[in-house]
Design a protein around this motif. Structure first.
Motif, PDB file in Angstrom:
ATOM      1  N   ASP A   1      14.060 -11.932 -13.231  1.00 37.59           N
ATOM      2  CA  ASP A   1      15.174 -11.961 -14.173  1.00 37.59           C
ATOM      3  C   ASP A   1      14.725 -11.558 -15.582  1.00 37.59           C
ATOM      4  OD1 ASP A   1      18.011 -12.604 -14.660  1.00 37.59           O
ATOM      5  OD2 ASP A   1      17.158 -14.166 -15.962  1.00 37.59           O
ATOM      6  N   ALA A   2      13.498 -11.845 -15.932  1.00 42.10           N
ATOM      7  CA  ALA A   2      12.993 -11.490 -17.254  1.00 42.10           C
ATOM      8  C   ALA A   2      12.961  -9.966 -17.459  1.00 42.10           C
ATOM      9  CB  ALA A   2      11.599 -12.078 -17.475  1.00 42.10           C
ATOM     10  N   LEU A   3      12.951  -9.213 -16.362  1.00 40.83           N
ATOM     11  CA  LEU A   3      12.925  -7.752 -16.465  1.00 40.83           C
ATOM     12  C   LEU A   3      14.305  -7.125 -16.440  1.00 40.83           C
ATOM     13  CD1 LEU A   3       9.939  -6.899 -14.107  1.00 40.83           C
ATOM     14  CD2 LEU A   3       9.950  -7.060 -16.592  1.00 40.83           C
TER      15      LEU A   3
ATOM     16  N   TYR B   1       9.862  -7.316  -0.059  1.00 41.12           N
ATOM     17  CA  TYR B   1       8.735  -7.778  -0.862  1.00 41.12           C
ATOM     18  C   TYR B   1       8.399  -9.209  -0.495  1.00 41.12           C
ATOM     19  CZ  TYR B   1       9.141  -3.756  -3.930  1.00 41.12           C
ATOM     20  OH  TYR B   1       9.158  -2.471  -4.423  1.00 41.12           O
ATOM     21  N   ARG B   2       7.191  -9.622  -0.876  1.00 38.80           N
ATOM     22  CA  ARG B   2       6.773 -11.009  -0.677  1.00 38.80           C
ATOM     23  C   ARG B   2       6.130 -11.518  -1.963  1.00 38.80           C
ATOM     24  NH1 ARG B   2       3.702 -12.200   4.412  1.00 38.80           N
ATOM     25  NH2 ARG B   2       2.426 -10.526   3.672  1.00 38.80           N
ATOM     26  N   SER B   3       6.405 -12.789  -2.247  1.00 41.13           N
ATOM     27  CA  SER B   3       5.790 -13.493  -3.368  1.00 41.13           C
ATOM     28  C   SER B   3       5.308 -14.846  -2.856  1.00 41.13           C
ATOM     29  CB  SER B   3       6.811 -13.696  -4.490  1.00 41.13           C
ATOM     30  OG  SER B   3       6.324 -14.597  -5.465  1.00 41.13           O
ATOM     31  N   ALA B   4       4.150 -15.270  -3.289  1.00 41.61           N
ATOM     32  CA  ALA B   4       3.633 -16.588  -2.900  1.00 41.61           C
ATOM     33  C   ALA B   4       4.297 -17.705  -3.698  1.00 41.61           C
ATOM     34  CB  ALA B   4       2.121 -16.638  -3.099  1.00 41.61           C
TER      35      ALA B   4
ATOM     36  N   SER C   1      11.458  -0.192  -7.369  1.00 41.37           N
ATOM     37  CA  SER C   1      10.049   0.203  -7.441  1.00 41.37           C
ATOM     38  C   SER C   1       9.297  -0.514  -8.564  1.00 41.37           C
ATOM     39  CB  SER C   1       9.913   1.721  -7.578  1.00 41.37           C
ATOM     40  OG  SER C   1      10.549   2.174  -8.743  1.00 41.37           O
ATOM     41  N   GLN C   2       9.997  -0.998  -9.573  1.00 40.39           N
ATOM     42  CA  GLN C   2       9.335  -1.737 -10.653  1.00 40.39           C
ATOM     43  C   GLN C   2       8.838  -3.104 -10.191  1.00 40.39           C
ATOM     44  OE1 GLN C   2      12.544  -1.195 -13.569  1.00 40.39           O
ATOM     45  NE2 GLN C   2      11.007  -0.319 -14.932  1.00 40.39           N
ATOM     46  N   LEU C   3       9.350  -3.591  -9.072  1.00 41.38           N
ATOM     47  CA  LEU C   3       8.849  -4.865  -8.536  1.00 41.38           C
ATOM     48  C   LEU C   3       7.376  -4.754  -8.153  1.00 41.38           C
ATOM     49  CD1 LEU C   3      11.780  -6.096  -6.264  1.00 41.38           C
ATOM     50  CD2 LEU C   3      11.163  -6.904  -8.543  1.00 41.38           C
ATOM     51  N   ASP C   4       6.926  -3.537  -7.814  1.00 45.10           N
ATOM     52  CA  ASP C   4       5.516  -3.328  -7.471  1.00 45.10           C
ATOM     53  C   ASP C   4       4.584  -3.722  -8.615  1.00 45.10           C
ATOM     54  OD1 ASP C   4       6.062  -2.290  -4.908  1.00 45.10           O
ATOM     55  OD2 ASP C   4       6.316  -0.272  -5.707  1.00 45.10           O
ATOM     56  N   GLN C   5       5.099  -3.716  -9.830  1.00 39.88           N
ATOM     57  CA  GLN C   5       4.274  -3.992 -11.006  1.00 39.88           C
ATOM     58  C   GLN C   5       4.236  -5.470 -11.382  1.00 39.88           C
ATOM     59  OE1 GLN C   5       6.053  -1.436 -13.920  1.00 39.88           O
ATOM     60  NE2 GLN C   5       5.699   0.387 -12.687  1.00 39.88           N
ATOM     61  N   LEU C   6       5.085  -6.276 -10.763  1.00 38.61           N
ATOM     62  CA  LEU C   6       5.092  -7.706 -11.079  1.00 38.61           C
ATOM     63  C   LEU C   6       3.891  -8.392 -10.448  1.00 38.61           C
ATOM     64  CD1 LEU C   6       8.794  -8.880 -10.714  1.00 38.61           C
ATOM     65  CD2 LEU C   6       7.418  -8.830 -12.777  1.00 38.61           C
ATOM     66  N   PRO C   7       3.170  -9.202 -11.200  1.00 39.52           N
ATOM     67  CA  PRO C   7       2.042  -9.937 -10.635  1.00 39.52           C
ATOM     68  C   PRO C   7       2.486 -10.827  -9.480  1.00 39.52           C
ATOM     69  CG  PRO C   7       2.089 -10.134 -13.028  1.00 39.52           C
ATOM     70  CD  PRO C   7       3.371  -9.468 -12.624  1.00 39.52           C
ATOM     71  N   GLY C   8       1.736 -10.800  -8.407  1.00 40.04           N
ATOM     72  CA  GLY C   8       2.015 -11.636  -7.258  1.00 40.04           C
ATOM     73  C   GLY C   8       3.064 -11.093  -6.315  1.00 40.04           C
TER      74      GLY C   8
ATOM     75  N   PHE D   1      12.448 -20.265  -7.237  1.00 40.82           N
ATOM     76  CA  PHE D   1      12.857 -20.315  -8.638  1.00 40.82           C
ATOM     77  C   PHE D   1      11.914 -19.507  -9.527  1.00 40.82           C
ATOM     78  CE2 PHE D   1      12.726 -22.288 -12.858  1.00 40.82           C
ATOM     79  CZ  PHE D   1      14.043 -22.075 -13.254  1.00 40.82           C
ATOM     80  N   GLU D   2      10.616 -19.695  -9.361  1.00 39.51           N
ATOM     81  CA  GLU D   2       9.645 -18.969 -10.191  1.00 39.51           C
ATOM     82  C   GLU D   2       9.706 -17.462  -9.938  1.00 39.51           C
ATOM     83  OE1 GLU D   2       7.898 -20.268 -12.661  1.00 39.51           O
ATOM     84  OE2 GLU D   2       8.818 -22.193 -12.196  1.00 39.51           O
ATOM     85  N   THR D   3       9.876 -17.083  -8.685  1.00 37.30           N
ATOM     86  CA  THR D   3       9.978 -15.665  -8.343  1.00 37.30           C
ATOM     87  C   THR D   3      11.201 -15.051  -9.011  1.00 37.30           C
ATOM     88  OG1 THR D   3       8.869 -16.041  -6.230  1.00 37.30           O
ATOM     89  CG2 THR D   3      10.195 -14.042  -6.423  1.00 37.30           C
ATOM     90  N   ALA D   4      12.332 -15.716  -8.893  1.00 43.59           N
ATOM     91  CA  ALA D   4      13.566 -15.209  -9.490  1.00 43.59           C
ATOM     92  C   ALA D   4      13.469 -15.157 -11.014  1.00 43.59           C
ATOM     93  CB  ALA D   4      14.747 -16.080  -9.068  1.00 43.59           C
TER      94      ALA D   4
END
Length: 108
Positions: free
Chosen positions: A105-107, A91-94, A4-11, A98-101
């Motif tokens: 990973d920073a979290l 989930y989806r990221s634009a 659920s914390q992925l909802d808070q990631l930009p993008g 590598f950038e998404t991961a």
């Protein structure tokens, strides 16, 4: 980090599946389904561009915490519903894989 914390990631956009407190322990990046099935660790966030029913099946078999479609990849609504039935959030990221991961990973 929890799903659920992925909802808070930009993008990052949740396409479907449970709003879960399931813990994500690792990030796995792979577009080859057989390799993901063999090597994706349980409780991982699986980052891929493969958005089909086989992706849902592999995520379920690997016990992935969620599927993250990078590069703006899409998944048919029937697949998203099946993932939800199996307890897998999608989930989806634009951004590129590598950038998404890296952001996720920073979290961890």
């Amino acid at each position: 980090m929890t799903v659920s914390q992925l909802d808070q990631l930009p993008g990052m956009t949740r396409l479907g599946g449970p709003d879960s407190d399931r813990e994500i322990r690792r990030i796995s990046c792979c577009d080859l389904l057989s390799l993901a099935m063999a090597r994706a660790p349980a409780d991982c966030a699986w980052v891929t561009v493969m958005g089909n029913m086989n992706t849902v099946a592999v995520a379920t078999l690997a016990d992935a915490a969620c599927i993250v479609l990078a590069e703006g990849a899409s998944m048919p609504e029937a697949c998203i519903r099946k993932a939800a039935d199996e307890g897998v959030a999608v989930y989806r990221s634009a951004d590129p894989i590598f950038e998404t991961a890296k952001r996720m990973d920073a979290l961890l």
